[in-house]
Design a protein around this motif. Structure first.
Motif, PDB file in Angstrom:
ATOM      1  N   ALA A 200      -3.272  -5.925  -1.940  1.00 22.84           N
ATOM      2  CA  ALA A 200      -2.961  -5.264  -3.420  1.00 22.84           C
ATOM      3  C   ALA A 200      -1.562  -6.581  -3.535  1.00 22.84           C
ATOM      4  O   ALA A 200      -2.280  -7.608  -4.988  1.00 22.84           O
ATOM      5  CB  ALA A 200      -2.061  -4.359  -4.189  1.00 22.84           C
ATOM      6  N   VAL A 201      -0.971  -7.449  -3.725  1.00 23.42           N
ATOM      7  CA  VAL A 201      -0.043  -8.197  -3.624  1.00 23.42           C
ATOM      8  C   VAL A 201      -0.011  -9.528  -3.370  1.00 23.42           C
ATOM      9  O   VAL A 201      -0.750  -9.877  -4.254  1.00 23.42           O
ATOM     10  CB  VAL A 201       1.560  -8.310  -3.283  1.00 23.42           C
ATOM     11  CG1 VAL A 201       1.996  -9.931  -3.001  1.00 23.42           C
ATOM     12  CG2 VAL A 201       2.152  -6.876  -3.051  1.00 23.42           C
ATOM     13  N   ALA A 202      -1.387  -9.512  -2.254  1.00 22.82           N
ATOM     14  CA  ALA A 202      -1.830 -10.597  -1.287  1.00 22.82           C
ATOM     15  C   ALA A 202      -3.563 -10.988  -2.615  1.00 22.82           C
ATOM     16  O   ALA A 202      -3.559 -11.809  -2.366  1.00 22.82           O
ATOM     17  CB  ALA A 202      -2.292 -10.461  -0.391  1.00 22.82           C
ATOM     18  N   ASN A 203      -3.888 -10.020  -3.570  1.00 20.53           N
ATOM     19  CA  ASN A 203      -5.219 -10.490  -3.724  1.00 20.53           C
ATOM     20  C   ASN A 203      -4.890 -10.135  -5.499  1.00 20.53           C
ATOM     21  O   ASN A 203      -5.989  -9.673  -6.148  1.00 20.53           O
ATOM     22  CB  ASN A 203      -5.810  -8.922  -3.609  1.00 20.53           C
ATOM     23  CG  ASN A 203      -6.767  -9.429  -2.364  1.00 20.53           C
ATOM     24  OD1 ASN A 203      -7.418  -9.979  -2.225  1.00 20.53           O
ATOM     25  ND2 ASN A 203      -6.193  -9.067  -1.483  1.00 20.53           N
ATOM     26  N   ARG A 204      -3.134 -10.355  -5.510  1.00 25.47           N
ATOM     27  CA  ARG A 204      -2.964 -10.496  -7.278  1.00 25.47           C
ATOM     28  C   ARG A 204      -3.129  -9.170  -7.713  1.00 25.47           C
ATOM     29  O   ARG A 204      -3.034  -9.501  -9.216  1.00 25.47           O
ATOM     30  CB  ARG A 204      -3.411 -11.531  -8.107  1.00 25.47           C
ATOM     31  CG  ARG A 204      -3.004 -13.141  -7.435  1.00 25.47           C
ATOM     32  CD  ARG A 204      -3.640 -14.367  -7.913  1.00 25.47           C
ATOM     33  NE  ARG A 204      -5.046 -14.444  -7.955  1.00 25.47           N
ATOM     34  CZ  ARG A 204      -6.307 -14.305  -7.318  1.00 25.47           C
ATOM     35  NH1 ARG A 204      -6.110 -14.060  -6.153  1.00 25.47           N
ATOM     36  NH2 ARG A 204      -8.161 -13.986  -7.719  1.00 25.47           N
ATOM     37  N   ALA A 205      -3.338  -8.349  -7.495  1.00 27.01           N
ATOM     38  CA  ALA A 205      -3.330  -7.233  -7.982  1.00 27.01           C
ATOM     39  C   ALA A 205      -2.028  -5.934  -7.854  1.00 27.01           C
ATOM     40  O   ALA A 205      -2.231  -4.497  -8.599  1.00 27.01           O
ATOM     41  CB  ALA A 205      -4.424  -6.377  -7.654  1.00 27.01           C
ATOM     42  N   GLY A 206      -0.763  -6.698  -7.314  1.00 26.39           N
ATOM     43  CA  GLY A 206      -0.035  -6.150  -7.034  1.00 26.39           C
ATOM     44  C   GLY A 206       0.494  -4.968  -7.978  1.00 26.39           C
ATOM     45  O   GLY A 206       1.008  -3.740  -8.696  1.00 26.39           O
ATOM     46  N   PRO A 207       1.295  -5.538  -9.155  1.00 22.78           N
ATOM     47  CA  PRO A 207       1.812  -5.357 -10.468  1.00 22.78           C
ATOM     48  C   PRO A 207       0.749  -3.590 -11.541  1.00 22.78           C
ATOM     49  O   PRO A 207       0.921  -3.555 -12.240  1.00 22.78           O
ATOM     50  CB  PRO A 207       2.248  -6.593 -11.501  1.00 22.78           C
ATOM     51  CG  PRO A 207       1.967  -7.360 -10.511  1.00 22.78           C
ATOM     52  CD  PRO A 207       0.676  -7.491  -9.432  1.00 22.78           C
ATOM     53  N   LEU A 208      -0.232  -3.992 -11.067  1.00 22.76           N
ATOM     54  CA  LEU A 208      -1.878  -2.846 -11.036  1.00 22.76           C
ATOM     55  C   LEU A 208      -1.825  -2.297 -10.169  1.00 22.76           C
ATOM     56  O   LEU A 208      -2.127  -0.848 -10.998  1.00 22.76           O
ATOM     57  CB  LEU A 208      -2.688  -3.229 -11.462  1.00 22.76           C
ATOM     58  CG  LEU A 208      -3.214  -5.277 -12.717  1.00 22.76           C
ATOM     59  CD1 LEU A 208      -4.113  -5.860 -13.171  1.00 22.76           C
ATOM     60  CD2 LEU A 208      -2.769  -4.496 -13.855  1.00 22.76           C
ATOM     61  N   LEU A 209      -1.108  -1.878  -9.311  1.00 24.16           N
ATOM     62  CA  LEU A 209      -1.651  -0.573  -8.938  1.00 24.16           C
ATOM     63  C   LEU A 209      -0.048   0.226  -8.467  1.00 24.16           C
ATOM     64  O   LEU A 209       1.140  -0.233  -8.243  1.00 24.16           O
ATOM     65  CB  LEU A 209      -1.650  -1.355  -7.231  1.00 24.16           C
ATOM     66  CG  LEU A 209      -3.467  -1.323  -6.910  1.00 24.16           C
ATOM     67  CD1 LEU A 209      -3.919  -1.667  -7.835  1.00 24.16           C
ATOM     68  CD2 LEU A 209      -4.114  -1.684  -5.661  1.00 24.16           C
ATOM     69  N   ASN A 210      -0.279   1.768  -8.805  1.00 23.39           N
ATOM     70  CA  ASN A 210       0.963   2.316  -8.431  1.00 23.39           C
ATOM     71  C   ASN A 210      -0.145   3.212  -6.828  1.00 23.39           C
ATOM     72  O   ASN A 210      -0.059   4.296  -7.252  1.00 23.39           O
ATOM     73  CB  ASN A 210       0.776   3.398 -10.066  1.00 23.39           C
ATOM     74  CG  ASN A 210       2.230   4.012  -9.523  1.00 23.39           C
ATOM     75  OD1 ASN A 210       2.808   4.503  -8.703  1.00 23.39           O
ATOM     76  ND2 ASN A 210       2.579   5.776 -10.393  1.00 23.39           N
ATOM     77  N   LEU A 211       1.183   2.955  -6.323  1.00 24.32           N
ATOM     78  CA  LEU A 211       0.339   3.768  -4.554  1.00 24.32           C
ATOM     79  C   LEU A 211       1.526   5.177  -3.993  1.00 24.32           C
ATOM     80  O   LEU A 211       2.643   4.855  -4.414  1.00 24.32           O
ATOM     81  CB  LEU A 211       0.572   2.501  -4.225  1.00 24.32           C
ATOM     82  CG  LEU A 211      -0.981   1.533  -3.836  1.00 24.32           C
ATOM     83  CD1 LEU A 211      -0.485   0.065  -3.491  1.00 24.32           C
ATOM     84  CD2 LEU A 211      -1.050   2.109  -2.402  1.00 24.32           C
ATOM     85  N   LEU A 212       0.795   5.625  -3.992  1.00 27.11           N
ATOM     86  CA  LEU A 212       1.587   7.184  -4.005  1.00 27.11           C
ATOM     87  C   LEU A 212       1.102   7.554  -2.670  1.00 27.11           C
ATOM     88  O   LEU A 212      -0.110   7.732  -2.535  1.00 27.11           O
ATOM     89  CB  LEU A 212       1.108   8.205  -4.943  1.00 27.11           C
ATOM     90  CG  LEU A 212       2.261   9.372  -4.994  1.00 27.11           C
ATOM     91  CD1 LEU A 212       3.678   9.160  -4.903  1.00 27.11           C
ATOM     92  CD2 LEU A 212       1.339   9.841  -6.247  1.00 27.11           C
ATOM     93  N   CYS A 213       2.513   7.966  -1.917  1.00 24.17           N
ATOM     94  CA  CYS A 213       1.979   8.675  -0.342  1.00 24.17           C
ATOM     95  C   CYS A 213       1.836   9.925  -0.501  1.00 24.17           C
ATOM     96  O   CYS A 213       3.038  10.576  -0.997  1.00 24.17           O
ATOM     97  CB  CYS A 213       3.115   8.540   0.885  1.00 24.17           C
ATOM     98  SG  CYS A 213       2.217   9.254   2.214  1.00 24.17           S
ATOM     99  N   THR A 214       1.025  11.589  -0.712  1.00 25.65           N
ATOM    100  CA  THR A 214       0.778  12.257  -0.470  1.00 25.65           C
ATOM    101  C   THR A 214      -0.563  12.587  -0.370  1.00 25.65           C
ATOM    102  O   THR A 214      -1.806  12.175  -0.364  1.00 25.65           O
ATOM    103  CB  THR A 214       0.852  12.526  -2.584  1.00 25.65           C
ATOM    104  OG1 THR A 214       0.855  14.113  -2.400  1.00 25.65           O
ATOM    105  CG2 THR A 214      -0.164  12.163  -3.111  1.00 25.65           C
ATOM    106  N   ALA A 215      -0.878  14.435  -0.193  1.00 26.54           N
ATOM    107  CA  ALA A 215      -2.098  14.752   0.095  1.00 26.54           C
ATOM    108  C   ALA A 215      -2.891  15.703  -0.863  1.00 26.54           C
ATOM    109  O   ALA A 215      -1.875  15.543  -1.749  1.00 26.54           O
ATOM    110  CB  ALA A 215      -1.538  15.541   1.204  1.00 26.54           C
TER     111      ALA A 215
END
Length: 304
Positions: A200-215
Motif C-alpha cells: 500500500a505504501v509503495a502504491n501511494r495508498a498507505g494512508p487510505l488503508l486501515n489494515l487489521l489482522c483478524t479472522a
C-alpha cells in the motif's frame, strides 16, 4: 488471498511443467486437498502453452501422495516429471514475477517493478513488490474482483469499503486508488498484513488503508467501520459460507458484495448461503475455471 500465502517456515517445493489446462487442474486439486495454511500452490506462464505449477510447504511432502494427485489431474506421464527441492527462505513473488507479464483489467494494470515503465499514464498501475506472499493479479479470482471493482464505479463512489482476506492488498489498493476513499482491509495471516501494508505504501495508498489482522468479519473495529457500501471477499468457499450472515450485517442497504475464490462448481453452494441472507446474483464472471459473484440485496436491480 486466494493466490496463496506460503507457510511461514516454507522449506520444500514441488514443481512441475504443464500446459495451461493441466496446470489449472493440478493447482485446483492440490488446493482442494491440502489446508492452505500448510500448503500454498501457484501456477504461472512461461510461454504460450508452457506453465509451471509450484507447491510450497514447511514439512516435507509425501511425494507418492502428491504424485497420485498430479496423476489424477494430468496423467502419470506428466506426474513422472515432478521435481522436489529443499529451498531456503526466498522472495516468492520476486521469483514469480520474473516470468509474469503485466495484467490489465479495466482501469487497472497489476505489474512487477520490472514492468513499471509499461504502465500507461491513464491506467491505475498497482505494483506488487517482492515479499513473502503471492497475489500478483494473474489468478482468475483476482482478475474477476478487479473487474467487479470497475463495475461498482458505474454505480457511484462507495463511501466505505471492506476487503476481507486482503492477501497482498491488491484489491484494497485498487479500490482505494480508484475511488479515492478509505478501505478497511483484513487478513488472518500477519505475514499478509505486513505485505499488504508495504505494498500500500509503495502504491501511494498507505494512508487510505486501515489494515487489521483478524479472522472472520466480527471484530469490533470492522463493525465500527461499517456499514460498508462495497465488500470484497476473495477467499475460499468454507469461510465465505460461514461469514454470510456477518457480511450481510455489515453491508449498507444499497451495498454490493463481491465474492470470489470459488471454483465454478462451488457457485451453487455459495449462492445458497447468501440467498438465505436476502441477496441475489447480479453478475457472474468465469475466468480460468474460477468464479466471481456480485451480489446485492433482493430489492436491488441487476447491473446493466
Amino acid at each position: 488471498m486466494l493466490e496463496g500465502l506460503p507457510p511461514n517456515d516454507a522449506a520444500h517445493v514441488m514443481r512441475v511443467h504443464a500446459s495451461k489446462a493441466e496446470a489449472g487442474r493440478i493447482s485446483d486439486m492440490i488446493s482442494e486437498t491440502f489446508d492452505p495454511a500448510e500448503v500454498a500452490v501457484t501456477n504461472f506462464e512461461l510461454s504460450e502453452d508452457e506453465w509451471v505449477v509450484e507447491a510450497f510447504t514447511g514439512a516435507a511432502f509425501d511425494s507418492e501422495f502428491l504424485k497420485q494427485i498430479v496423476t489424477a489431474a494430468a496423467g502419470a506421464e506428466l506426474a513422472a516429471t515432478m521435481q522436489f527441492e529443499d529451498v531456503v527462505q526466498k522472495d516468492w513473488v520476486a521469483t514469480s514475477l520474473e516470468g509474469l507479464k503485466p495484467v490489465r483489467v479495466g482501469p487497472f494494470m497489476v505489474h512487477g517493478s520490472h514492468d513499471r515503465e509499461q504502465v500507461p499514464p491513464s491506467v491505475i498501475g498497482i505494483e506488487i513488490e517482492a515479499a513473502l506472499a503471492f497475489g500478483t493479479g494473474h489468478h482468475g479470482t483476482t482478475q474477476g474482483c478487479l473487474a467487479a471493482i470497475a463495475d461498482a464505479a458505474r454505480l457511484g463512489r462507495p463511501a466505505r469499503i471492506l476487503d476481507v482476506g486482503t492477501g497482498t492488498g491488491v484489491l484494497a489498493i485498487a479500490a482505494a486508488r480508484h475511488f479515492h476513499t478509505y478501505v478497511m482491509a483484513t487478513d488472518i495471516d500477519p505475514v499478509a498484513v505486513h505485505t499488504a501494508r508495504a505494498n500500500a505504501v509503495a502504491n501511494r495508498a498507505g494512508p487510505l488503508l486501515n489494515l487489521l489482522c483478524t479472522a472472520g468479519a466480527d471484530a469490533g473495529a470492522i463493525r465500527e467501520g461499517g456499514p460498508y457500501n462495497l465488500i470484497l471477499a476473495n477467499i475460499l468457499l468454507p469461510p465465505l459460507k460461514r461469514m454470510a450472515r456477518s457480511l450481510g450485517d455489515l453491508l449498507a442497504p444499497d451495498g454490493t458484495i463481491v465474492l470470489s475464490g470459488l471454483l465454478v462448481k462451488q457457485v451453487p453452494a455459495a449462492l445458497a448461503a447468501y440467498r438465505t441472507q436476502g441477496f441475489v446474483l447480479v453478475r457472474r464472471r468465469h475466468i480460468d475455471g474460477w468464479a466471481t459473484l456480485t451480489l446485492k440485496r433482493r430489492h436491488e436491480r441487476p447491473l446493466p
